[in-house]
Motif scaffolding. Structure first.
Motif, PDB file in Angstrom:
ATOM      1  N   TRP A   1      83.088  49.595  30.219  1.00 26.70           N
ATOM      2  CA  TRP A   1      82.726  48.626  31.251  1.00 26.70           C
ATOM      3  C   TRP A   1      81.663  49.173  32.192  1.00 26.70           C
ATOM      4  O   TRP A   1      80.856  48.417  32.747  1.00 26.70           O
ATOM      5  N   THR A   2      81.613  50.485  32.378  1.00 26.03           N
ATOM      6  CA  THR A   2      80.632  51.085  33.282  1.00 26.03           C
ATOM      7  C   THR A   2      79.195  50.834  32.819  1.00 26.03           C
ATOM      8  O   THR A   2      78.275  50.861  33.641  1.00 26.03           O
ATOM      9  N   HIS A   3      78.990  50.595  31.521  1.00 24.33           N
ATOM     10  CA  HIS A   3      77.651  50.271  31.030  1.00 24.33           C
ATOM     11  C   HIS A   3      77.176  48.954  31.651  1.00 24.33           C
ATOM     12  O   HIS A   3      76.061  48.861  32.173  1.00 24.33           O
ATOM     13  N   GLY A   4      78.025  47.936  31.571  1.00 23.03           N
ATOM     14  CA  GLY A   4      77.664  46.646  32.145  1.00 23.03           C
ATOM     15  C   GLY A   4      77.481  46.726  33.649  1.00 23.03           C
ATOM     16  O   GLY A   4      76.557  46.132  34.206  1.00 23.03           O
ATOM     17  N   LYS A   5      78.365  47.459  34.305  1.00 22.42           N
ATOM     18  CA  LYS A   5      78.287  47.591  35.759  1.00 22.42           C
ATOM     19  C   LYS A   5      76.965  48.222  36.184  1.00 22.42           C
ATOM     20  O   LYS A   5      76.318  47.761  37.124  1.00 22.42           O
ATOM     21  N   ARG A   6      76.541  49.271  35.474  1.00 18.29           N
ATOM     22  CA  ARG A   6      75.296  49.948  35.832  1.00 18.29           C
ATOM     23  C   ARG A   6      74.082  49.065  35.551  1.00 18.29           C
ATOM     24  O   ARG A   6      73.130  49.035  36.341  1.00 18.29           O
TER      25      ARG A   6
ATOM     26  N   SER B   1      72.274  52.675  26.590  1.00 14.39           N
ATOM     27  CA  SER B   1      71.374  53.207  25.562  1.00 14.39           C
ATOM     28  C   SER B   1      72.237  53.600  24.374  1.00 14.39           C
ATOM     29  O   SER B   1      73.475  53.639  24.467  1.00 14.39           O
ATOM     30  N   GLY B   2      71.586  53.915  23.257  1.00 14.99           N
ATOM     31  CA  GLY B   2      72.332  54.271  22.065  1.00 14.99           C
ATOM     32  C   GLY B   2      73.184  55.514  22.242  1.00 14.99           C
ATOM     33  O   GLY B   2      74.377  55.525  21.908  1.00 14.99           O
ATOM     34  N   ILE B   3      72.591  56.571  22.769  1.00 13.46           N
ATOM     35  CA  ILE B   3      73.336  57.823  22.946  1.00 13.46           C
ATOM     36  C   ILE B   3      74.418  57.670  24.000  1.00 13.46           C
ATOM     37  O   ILE B   3      75.533  58.192  23.853  1.00 13.46           O
TER      38      ILE B   3
ATOM     39  N   ALA C   1      76.188  55.200  24.573  1.00 16.05           N
ATOM     40  CA  ALA C   1      77.336  54.492  24.013  1.00 16.05           C
ATOM     41  C   ALA C   1      78.278  55.447  23.288  1.00 16.05           C
ATOM     42  O   ALA C   1      79.442  55.117  23.053  1.00 16.05           O
ATOM     43  N   LEU C   2      77.774  56.639  22.951  1.00 14.88           N
ATOM     44  CA  LEU C   2      78.571  57.622  22.215  1.00 14.88           C
ATOM     45  C   LEU C   2      79.002  58.804  23.073  1.00 14.88           C
ATOM     46  O   LEU C   2      80.099  59.338  22.897  1.00 14.88           O
ATOM     47  N   TYR C   3      78.109  59.208  23.997  1.00 17.12           N
ATOM     48  CA  TYR C   3      78.375  60.385  24.815  1.00 17.12           C
ATOM     49  C   TYR C   3      78.056  60.086  26.285  1.00 17.12           C
ATOM     50  O   TYR C   3      77.112  59.351  26.578  1.00 17.12           O
ATOM     51  N   PRO C   4      78.806  60.674  27.216  1.00 22.82           N
ATOM     52  CA  PRO C   4      78.588  60.418  28.654  1.00 22.82           C
ATOM     53  C   PRO C   4      77.437  61.237  29.229  1.00 22.82           C
ATOM     54  O   PRO C   4      77.613  62.005  30.179  1.00 22.82           O
ATOM     55  N   VAL C   5      76.246  61.085  28.666  1.00 26.34           N
ATOM     56  CA  VAL C   5      75.092  61.844  29.150  1.00 26.34           C
ATOM     57  C   VAL C   5      74.529  61.184  30.408  1.00 26.34           C
ATOM     58  O   VAL C   5      74.688  59.982  30.624  1.00 26.34           O
ATOM     59  N   LYS C   6      73.851  61.972  31.216  1.00 28.76           N
ATOM     60  CA  LYS C   6      73.304  61.486  32.482  1.00 28.76           C
ATOM     61  C   LYS C   6      71.788  61.343  32.459  1.00 28.76           C
ATOM     62  O   LYS C   6      71.200  60.836  33.411  1.00 28.76           O
ATOM     63  N   VAL C   7      71.152  61.811  31.395  1.00 34.01           N
ATOM     64  CA  VAL C   7      69.695  61.739  31.295  1.00 34.01           C
ATOM     65  C   VAL C   7      69.324  60.988  30.026  1.00 34.01           C
ATOM     66  O   VAL C   7      70.126  60.865  29.097  1.00 34.01           O
ATOM     67  N   THR C   8      68.086  60.495  29.995  1.00 28.77           N
ATOM     68  CA  THR C   8      67.588  59.780  28.825  1.00 28.77           C
ATOM     69  C   THR C   8      66.733  60.719  27.985  1.00 28.77           C
ATOM     70  O   THR C   8      65.719  61.232  28.458  1.00 28.77           O
TER      71      THR C   8
ATOM     72  N   PHE D   1      64.560  60.976  22.123  1.00 29.69           N
ATOM     73  CA  PHE D   1      64.972  60.458  20.821  1.00 29.69           C
ATOM     74  C   PHE D   1      66.072  59.401  20.928  1.00 29.69           C
ATOM     75  O   PHE D   1      66.589  58.933  19.918  1.00 29.69           O
ATOM     76  N   ASP D   2      66.436  59.021  22.141  1.00 28.47           N
ATOM     77  CA  ASP D   2      67.439  57.974  22.327  1.00 28.47           C
ATOM     78  C   ASP D   2      66.877  56.637  21.841  1.00 28.47           C
ATOM     79  O   ASP D   2      65.659  56.455  21.733  1.00 28.47           O
ATOM     80  N   ILE D   3      67.757  55.696  21.547  1.00 32.88           N
ATOM     81  CA  ILE D   3      67.322  54.369  21.106  1.00 32.88           C
ATOM     82  C   ILE D   3      67.888  53.307  22.044  1.00 32.88           C
ATOM     83  O   ILE D   3      68.865  53.533  22.748  1.00 32.88           O
ATOM     84  N   PHE D   4      67.249  52.139  22.043  1.00 34.07           N
ATOM     85  CA  PHE D   4      67.666  51.023  22.891  1.00 34.07           C
ATOM     86  C   PHE D   4      67.892  51.489  24.332  1.00 34.07           C
ATOM     87  O   PHE D   4      68.999  51.406  24.869  1.00 34.07           O
ATOM     88  N   LYS D   5      66.827  51.943  24.959  1.00 33.71           N
ATOM     89  CA  LYS D   5      66.915  52.504  26.311  1.00 33.71           C
ATOM     90  C   LYS D   5      66.972  51.392  27.358  1.00 33.71           C
ATOM     91  O   LYS D   5      66.083  51.220  28.183  1.00 33.71           O
ATOM     92  N   ASN D   6      68.063  50.652  27.335  1.00 34.37           N
ATOM     93  CA  ASN D   6      68.226  49.524  28.252  1.00 34.37           C
ATOM     94  C   ASN D   6      68.257  49.954  29.710  1.00 34.37           C
ATOM     95  O   ASN D   6      67.862  49.191  30.596  1.00 34.37           O
ATOM     96  N   ILE D   7      68.736  51.146  29.971  1.00 39.49           N
ATOM     97  CA  ILE D   7      68.833  51.631  31.342  1.00 39.49           C
ATOM     98  C   ILE D   7      67.461  51.683  32.006  1.00 39.49           C
ATOM     99  O   ILE D   7      67.341  51.523  33.226  1.00 39.49           O
ATOM    100  N   ASN D   8      66.415  51.882  31.221  1.00 42.40           N
ATOM    101  CA  ASN D   8      65.052  51.885  31.751  1.00 42.40           C
ATOM    102  C   ASN D   8      64.445  50.483  31.757  1.00 42.40           C
ATOM    103  O   ASN D   8      63.742  50.102  32.697  1.00 42.40           O
ATOM    104  N   LYS D   9      64.729  49.706  30.722  1.00 45.70           N
ATOM    105  CA  LYS D   9      64.078  48.405  30.572  1.00 45.70           C
ATOM    106  C   LYS D   9      64.624  47.350  31.524  1.00 45.70           C
ATOM    107  O   LYS D   9      63.897  46.433  31.913  1.00 45.70           O
TER     108      LYS D   9
END
Length: 211
Positions: free
Chosen positions: A135-140, A92-94, A96-103, A106-114
């Protein structure tokens, strides 16, 4: 770099790629925004379908970096796609900038849900030394995919240089070949889910030469 491509895969073995610029990028007019990237990819697909008779069964969507956002947006609306390729994709957009664990709302491009709504095979490509999108983004994203295809983790690969690695083109060709061998099965779309959110009056079809 962020990009979206549509790979046109025909059973007659004819293949083409369609690349385009988002609103506000490259030679395109308008303003860049999350909504506009969704509008743009829907407009391109609408053009291919209406002007050139391209079926979703003949399409492989390819999204790179932020381009993974509009790619997954369209993929959730097309249940008959051949496949999807995610290259250096973001959760997701956020994220990519911060290691947050929740969505956040106001986040953008919520790929983790889609990604969990995509019903076709998904190939994930990511460099293990990506300094822009970890790399963890792709793995998840691969872990959350319904129909997983063997991922490609390029050792030492960065965010914008994966095409320079020989294994990149080999694995991509293998994926495209495998998708072309799949039988065409049109998946039933749940009622109430639109195939497109772009009103026909909002855009005109892109014009490019027919072959």
């Amino acid at each position: 770099m962020c990009s979206t491509k549509m790979h046109l895969s025909y059973r007659s073995c004819h293949e083409s790629n369609l690349n385009y610029d988002y609103s506000g990028y490259g030679g395109s007019t308008g303003k860049p925004s999350e909504f506009n990237t969704y509008h743009d990819i829907e407009a391109v697909h609408d053009c291919l379908k209406k002007e050139y008779g391209i079926r979703q069964e003949d399409l492989i969507l390819y999204g790179q970096s932020v381009g993974s956002g509009p790619t997954l947006h369209l993929a959730t609306r097309l249940q008959g796609l051949r496949g999807v390729v995610l290259h250096g994709a973001i959760l997701s957009g956020i994220r990519a900038l911060y290691p947050v664990k929740v969505t956040f709302w106001f986040d953008i491009f919520k790929n983790i849900n889609k990604i969990q709504q995509v019903d076709c095979p998904v190939l994930v490509i990511h460099g293990t030394a990506d300094g822009i999108v970890e790399w963890t983004h792709g793995k998840r994203l691969w872990e959350l995919s319904k129909e997983k295809y063997d991922p490609l983790w390029i050792k030492g690969g960065g965010h914008c240089n994966l095409e320079a690695y020989p294994e990149y083109i080999r694995h991509l060709r293998k994926f495209i070949s495998a998708m072309e061998q799949l039988p065409l099965v049109r998946r039933a779309k749940p009622s109430g889910v639109p195939t497109s959110t772009v009103a026909e009056s909002k855009h005109k079809c892109l014009r490019f030469g027919k072959r």
